[in-house]
Write a protein that holds these residues in place. Structure first.
Motif, mmCIF file in Angstrom:
data_model
loop_
_atom_site.group_PDB
_atom_site.id
_atom_site.type_symbol
_atom_site.label_atom_id
_atom_site.label_comp_id
_atom_site.label_asym_id
_atom_site.label_seq_id
_atom_site.Cartn_x
_atom_site.Cartn_y
_atom_site.Cartn_z
ATOM 1 N N GLU A 127 0.756 -1.112 -0.001
ATOM 2 C CA GLU A 127 0.113 0.070 0.021
ATOM 3 C C GLU A 127 0.880 1.176 -0.152
ATOM 4 O OE1 GLU A 127 -2.184 1.576 3.615
ATOM 5 O OE2 GLU A 127 -3.969 0.700 2.302
ATOM 6 N N GLY A 128 0.712 2.057 -0.901
ATOM 7 C CA GLY A 128 1.246 3.447 -1.052
ATOM 8 C C GLY A 128 0.398 4.695 -0.606
ATOM 9 N N GLU A 129 0.876 5.921 -0.579
ATOM 10 C CA GLU A 129 0.140 6.966 -0.255
ATOM 11 C C GLU A 129 0.536 8.151 -1.237
ATOM 12 O OE1 GLU A 129 -0.380 10.168 3.382
ATOM 13 O OE2 GLU A 129 0.809 8.528 3.636
ATOM 14 N N VAL A 130 -0.377 8.625 -1.793
ATOM 15 C CA VAL A 130 -0.303 9.937 -2.796
ATOM 16 C C VAL A 130 0.065 10.873 -2.179
ATOM 17 C CG1 VAL A 130 -1.354 11.255 -4.295
ATOM 18 C CG2 VAL A 130 -1.905 9.145 -4.231
ATOM 19 N N LEU A 131 1.192 11.546 -2.382
ATOM 20 C CA LEU A 131 1.820 12.955 -1.966
ATOM 21 C C LEU A 131 1.295 14.193 -2.654
ATOM 22 C CD1 LEU A 131 5.305 12.010 -0.866
ATOM 23 C CD2 LEU A 131 3.668 11.955 0.381
ATOM 24 N N LYS A 132 1.420 14.075 -3.925
ATOM 25 C CA LYS A 132 0.811 14.950 -4.833
ATOM 26 C C LYS A 132 0.349 14.509 -5.903
ATOM 27 C CE LYS A 132 4.888 17.306 -5.588
ATOM 28 N NZ LYS A 132 5.816 18.097 -6.117
ATOM 29 N N CYS A 133 -0.720 15.262 -6.914
ATOM 30 C CA CYS A 133 -1.176 14.810 -8.005
ATOM 31 C C CYS A 133 -1.545 16.104 -8.789
ATOM 32 C CB CYS A 133 -2.417 14.068 -7.628
ATOM 33 S SG CYS A 133 -3.041 13.146 -8.933
ATOM 34 N N ASN A 134 -0.957 16.445 -9.785
ATOM 35 C CA ASN A 134 -1.202 17.536 -10.676
ATOM 36 C C ASN A 134 -1.571 17.157 -12.042
ATOM 37 O OD1 ASN A 134 -0.474 19.344 -8.493
ATOM 38 N ND2 ASN A 134 1.658 18.813 -9.105
#
Length: 114
Positions: free
Chosen positions: A41-48
């Motif tokens: 499982e990962g985690e999103v830090l930024k999404c542009n």
């Protein structure tokens, strides 16, 4: 027939061939990662979302490989518009031998495994 037409046709065919090899390579690399990768499982830090005519999404996410290794943070460019939010949990598949080689599960056809 004009030689410029031949050069244009050869150039166009070369571009199509390079694009085809890139797509084939992307597919094979992603299949290899799907078959041999470890799911975490990962985690999103930024999404542009970027671009105006050709849209892509630049996403930065982090995940912790097995075995107590330090967390890995990677940035990928995904084809098209992807709407994920910072803090959102996402499934990530990575290669045990090369933890930075990873892919977001569910978006395999939209970015390269690297």
């Amino acid at each position: 027939m004009d030689y410029r037409l031949w050069f244009a046709a050869i150039g166009f065919a070369s571009v199509l061939a390079m694009w085809g090899f890139h797509r084939f390579g992307r597919t094979k690399a992603n299949e290899h990662l799907q078959a041999r990768g470890v799911l975490v499982e990962g985690e999103v830090l930024k999404c542009n979302v970027q671009g105006s005519r050709f849209i892509w999404t630049e996403i930065t996410f982090t995940y912790a490989p097995e075995g107590g290794q330090p967390p890995v943070t990677v940035t990928r460019k995904l084809d098209g518009r992807v709407l994920l939010e910072a803090g959102q949990r996402v499934p990530v598949r990575y290669l045990r031998s090369h933890p930075k080689v990873s892919i977001l599960v569910g978006y395999e056809k939209r970015h390269d495994a690297c």
